[in-house]
Write a protein that holds these residues in place. Sequence first.
Motif, mmCIF file in Angstrom:
data_model
loop_
_atom_site.group_PDB
_atom_site.id
_atom_site.type_symbol
_atom_site.label_atom_id
_atom_site.label_comp_id
_atom_site.label_asym_id
_atom_site.label_seq_id
_atom_site.Cartn_x
_atom_site.Cartn_y
_atom_site.Cartn_z
ATOM 1 N N LEU A 291 0.843 -1.189 0.000
ATOM 2 C CA LEU A 291 0.000 0.000 0.000
ATOM 3 C C LEU A 291 0.882 1.243 0.000
ATOM 4 N N ASN A 292 0.685 2.104 -0.979
ATOM 5 C CA ASN A 292 1.388 3.377 -1.043
ATOM 6 C C ASN A 292 0.491 4.415 -0.374
ATOM 7 N N MET A 293 0.803 4.775 0.847
ATOM 8 C CA MET A 293 -0.064 5.653 1.613
ATOM 9 C C MET A 293 -0.001 7.093 1.129
ATOM 10 N N GLN A 294 1.063 7.498 0.437
ATOM 11 C CA GLN A 294 1.151 8.848 -0.130
ATOM 12 C C GLN A 294 0.238 8.982 -1.352
ATOM 13 N N GLY A 295 0.189 7.946 -2.173
ATOM 14 C CA GLY A 295 -0.565 8.015 -3.415
ATOM 15 C C GLY A 295 -1.919 7.345 -3.367
ATOM 16 N N ASN A 296 -2.283 6.777 -2.208
ATOM 17 C CA ASN A 296 -3.569 6.097 -2.051
ATOM 18 C C ASN A 296 -3.784 5.006 -3.101
ATOM 19 N N ARG A 297 -2.746 4.216 -3.345
ATOM 20 C CA ARG A 297 -2.826 3.121 -4.309
ATOM 21 C C ARG A 297 -2.234 1.877 -3.668
ATOM 22 N N TYR A 298 -2.616 0.720 -4.191
ATOM 23 C CA TYR A 298 -2.069 -0.523 -3.662
ATOM 24 C C TYR A 298 -1.976 -1.551 -4.783
ATOM 25 N N ALA A 299 -1.167 -2.585 -4.540
ATOM 26 C CA ALA A 299 -1.030 -3.681 -5.500
ATOM 27 C C ALA A 299 -0.591 -4.935 -4.756
ATOM 28 N N ILE A 300 -0.933 -6.077 -5.320
ATOM 29 C CA ILE A 300 -0.451 -7.361 -4.835
ATOM 30 C C ILE A 300 0.792 -7.677 -5.649
ATOM 31 N N ILE A 301 1.933 -7.794 -4.963
ATOM 32 C CA ILE A 301 3.214 -7.858 -5.669
ATOM 33 C C ILE A 301 4.054 -9.032 -5.184
ATOM 34 N N GLY A 302 4.608 -9.732 -6.145
ATOM 35 C CA GLY A 302 5.592 -10.786 -5.912
ATOM 36 C C GLY A 302 6.760 -10.556 -6.858
ATOM 37 N N PRO A 303 7.786 -11.381 -6.756
ATOM 38 C CA PRO A 303 8.957 -11.216 -7.624
ATOM 39 C C PRO A 303 8.600 -11.243 -9.116
ATOM 40 N N ASP A 304 7.620 -12.047 -9.505
ATOM 41 C CA ASP A 304 7.229 -12.098 -10.918
ATOM 42 C C ASP A 304 6.625 -10.775 -11.388
ATOM 43 N N ASP A 305 5.922 -10.086 -10.495
ATOM 44 C CA ASP A 305 5.331 -8.797 -10.846
ATOM 45 C C ASP A 305 6.401 -7.723 -11.008
ATOM 46 N N LEU A 306 7.438 -7.793 -10.173
ATOM 47 C CA LEU A 306 8.527 -6.825 -10.285
ATOM 48 C C LEU A 306 9.272 -6.980 -11.606
ATOM 49 N N ALA A 307 9.292 -8.180 -12.135
ATOM 50 C CA ALA A 307 9.982 -8.433 -13.401
ATOM 51 C C ALA A 307 9.134 -8.004 -14.604
ATOM 52 N N GLU A 308 7.847 -7.788 -14.386
ATOM 53 C CA GLU A 308 6.960 -7.420 -15.493
ATOM 54 C C GLU A 308 7.100 -5.933 -15.799
#
Length: 88
Positions: A45-62
């Motif tokens: 959760l990015n509390m500054q930008g009011n956004r969130y994502a479900i992230i794993g190593p595969d997502d970081l590579a995308e």
Amino acid sequence: MSDRFFLYDDTENTKTRFVSFVGENQRYDLAIVQSDRHYGKFLVLNMQGNRYAIIGPDDLAEEGYLEYAFQISDAEAEELKSFLTEML
């Protein structure tokens, strides 16, 4: 009032890490939630930008995933990716 139809209603113990850091382009205030719900991925959760994502190593590579999920620039996404790669 009609009855609610729940798809699920679970309670789960989680581990949450709150971290704040300043990069070259922006300040990041994150809550990183770890649970068994998302198959080893983290809820970021990015509390500054009011956004969130479900992230794993595969997502970081995308390519473009962080830019899209958090609505940030390429440079900001590179800073966030660098941190999350170390953390996750």
